[in-house]
Design a protein around this motif. Structure first.
Motif: not given
Lengths: 331, 315
Positions: A125, A128, A132-134, A138-146, A202, B20-22, B30, B33, B36-37, B297, B301, B305
């Protein structure tokens, strides 16, 4: 001629009033004084933490070692020498099937070995996000949230979900009776938590791995792309070897922590009252916390030392393996 | 001009459609995640909804975890903030009642000590070992690697014993002394690496201007690694705020909010906190604990990060 002399004298006078462009060469005494000042400065910084370490690291470790051969007498408030008695008790307990320490060791080792099923997820991840996959930002921020949210709160919310919400949903929607998943305890809870922590836990190493991946020269990845290398191949043949040093540190550190971790999770759910699920870290934690004065400390130290003797060679073995696999890449 | 626009459009198109994008890895990642979110928010959302369920409504629903509230109320939050308390027995045998205000104050003191004492000592030792040439540096760095690689387990009892013998157990001074080291985490190595990479020209220029060793360290070099310091401080403050086990072990009569809520969570229907034994109260307490760190946070943020760069010139 007189003009020349006048200008020379003027030049000398100006030189005397102006500061020199280059500092004067320092005399050896100045250098020595500077070194003394530097030494004093160095000592001021280094000595206080060294005193702290001498007491709270060196002394504490030696004390724990010696305490493992002692027994506390509450009446006289003294420690007396009992030889290997504490170790004998611990080892005997270790081989009694189903005993607290026996279950602790089995669950700790099983948990460690099986944790390798999940450890690539963090790196994948991070990759991922790095590629810079789709939705990566957003997911970077979310994955760090926990990491930001209290582990205790998330854990206790999970407890409500598993003990109340899921059994209630199972009964009312599917007419199936499900025992409370955490409250019931035992191996079932251990396995459930193993899968749960693996799938959901994760993001812990996200920042570290992302930072390491971002250090990989872009020319390398560009070159790989021009050669037709896809993301998976790039990950396996380029990214992973280039961040292997960091991965190896984490792997070695993980071995060092085998017998120390796990206390917090079970303590959060059960206080000091669980013998299954459990872990060695939790077992020692409970011995210390439940200790009546100093009474439980020698046994806790003996168990700690016993598992230290197992963990040290294991750590160096894993380090040796990771060193063998290390591509020693500099970039 | 149109040509430039067309090229930019093409570039954008290329970026999105680039390999690598799709890719299947992207699609699989995707999906995972997203689930997961969604589940993370479901848990938090469920806890929040139940925390604002009116108490009588909750009881009428049969204390159901699945029932959607008919009546919402923030009364649980107000009660948790004002009424929550528990008795603490100190190491010296004295008993006192801790309220939320005291717990918040303790949490702030605990977080500041836990974060800054260790961080500043780590920074200072990393600085001197990186920029001053002394043979003792090898001992310090060796110590660091030793404690990192050689796991010595079960020393907690010995730490507690020495704290008790020195009459430092359950005191703020004892906790400051405990944190006065450069161990723990990888920050020592990160700082050391950064100080090593700093150009000598800064320190040299300052020394020519008459700056001493302290001034060079505090006024010249420390500001150059400010971003990493800030990142360490922010993550340290958050984890300290959430830490309940360290106060429980070393500062039992100085409960923090986290420690207090941990004890509060164990409230049973028969004790002092009997009315708090119900789920909405407990969840309201949890939500209150999450609030400061979540806001912190959201505010910082980007810094947390992304703060990995140093100032100055690299040699």
């Amino acid at each position: 001629m007189s003009n020349y002399q006048a200008s020379k004298a003027e030049g000398v006078a100006t030189q005397a009033t102006r500061p020199p462009i280059y500092p004067k060469r320092k005399r050896s005494g100045d250098a020595r004084r500077a070194r003394i000042k530097e030494t004093i400065f160095y000592m001021c910084i280094v000595v206080p933490p060294m005193i702290q370490l001498s007491i709270f690291y060196i002394y504490v470790n030696f004390d724990a070692f010696f305490m493992s051969f002692q027994k506390y007498n509450a009446a006289t408030n003294t420690f007396s020498w009992v030889g290997f008695s504490n170790y004998g008790t611990a080892i005997a307990d270790l081989f009694v099937k189903g005993s607290w320490l026996n279950t602790s060791l089995i669950q700790t080792l099983l948990g460690y070995v099986l944790s390798y099923v999940w450890w690539p997820l963090d790196i994948i991840f991070a990759y991922y996000v790095y590629k810079k996959m789709p939705g990566w930002s957003f997911f970077k921020g979310m994955l760090y949230l926990p990491t930001v949210l209290s582990g205790m709160v998330l854990g206790l919310i999970n407890k409500y979900l598993f003990d109340m919400l899921i059994p209630e949903i199972a009964l009312s929607w599917f007419n199936v009776i499900v025992d409370p998943l955490i409250y019931s305890g035992g191996w079932r809870t251990w396995w459930f938590m193993f899968w749960w922590n693996g799938i959901v836990g994760i993001g812990g190493g996200l920042l570290l791995y992302c930072t390491m991946m971002n250090r990989i020269p872009e020319t390398l990845t560009e070159y790989a792309r021009l050669e037709g290398v896809g993301p998976l191949r790039e990950f396996v043949t380029l990214t992973l070897p280039l961040i292997w040093g960091t991965v190896a540190i984490n792997l070695v550190g993980g071995v060092a922590d085998i017998f120390a971790v796990g206390g917090g999770t079970w303590f959060m759910y059960y206080g000091t009252g669980s013998t299954n699920p459990t872990s060695v870290g939790y077992y020692i934690y409970c011995l210390t916390l439940d200790s009546d004065g100093f009474a439980g400390y020698p046994m806790a130290s003996a168990c700690g030392m016993f598992f230290t003797f197992i963990a040290i060679p294991l750590t160096f073995f894993v380090r040796w393996i990771t060193d063998k696999m290390d591509p020693k890449v500099q970039y | 001009m149109e040509n430039v626009k067309q090229t930019e459009k093409k570039k954008k198109f290329k970026k999105v459609g680039a390999k690598g994008q799709w890719h299947w890895m992207g699609i699989a990642g995707f999906t995972y995640l997203c689930l997961w979110v969604a589940f993370l928010y479901f848990r938090l959302g469920w806890a929040f909804v139940k925390s604002i369920q009116d108490m009588s409504d909750f009881l009428l629903s049969g204390s159901s975890a699945t029932a959607w509230p008919n009546k919402f109320s923030f009364a649980a939050y107000a009660k948790v903030l004002t009424v929550i308390k528990f008795d603490i027995r100190g190491y010296d045998g004295s008993v006192h009642t801790a309220y939320m205000f005291e717990m918040t104050l303790n949490a702030i003191i605990f977080s500041l000590i836990n974060t800054f004492v260790n961080l500043i000592v780590t920074m200072c030792v990393a600085y001197v070992t990186a920029r001053h040439d002394f043979w003792f540096n090898k001992v310090l760095v060796g110590f660091f690697y030793f404690q990192m690689l050689v796991p010595i387990i079960g020393t907690m009892s010995s730490s507690l014993k020495i704290l008790k013998n020195l009459h430092l157990f359950d005191t703020w001074l004892g906790f400051v002394i405990q944190r006065f080291n450069f161990f723990g985490g990888l920050y020592f190595l990160i700082y050391r690496d950064m100080f090593k990479k700093l150009a000598d020209s800064y320190a040299d220029a300052a020394k020519i201007d008459g700056a001493g060793n302290w001034q060079v360290m505090i006024q010249i070099c420390f500001p150059l690694v400010k971003s990493i310091f800030m990142m360490g401080a922010m993550t340290g403050l958050i984890s300290s705020w959430n830490n309940y086990s360290a106060p429980l072990l070393y500062l039992p009569s100085h409960p923090t909010v986290s420690y207090g809520l941990f004890i509060f969570n164990n409230a049973k229907s028969g004790g002092d906190n009997a009315e708090f034994a119900y789920m909405p109260y407990k969840l309201a307490g949890f939500m209150l604990l999450l609030l400061p760190t979540t806001l912190f946070y959201l505010l910082f943020k980007e810094k947390m990060l992304g703060a990995t760069s140093t100032g100055g010139l690299k040699e």
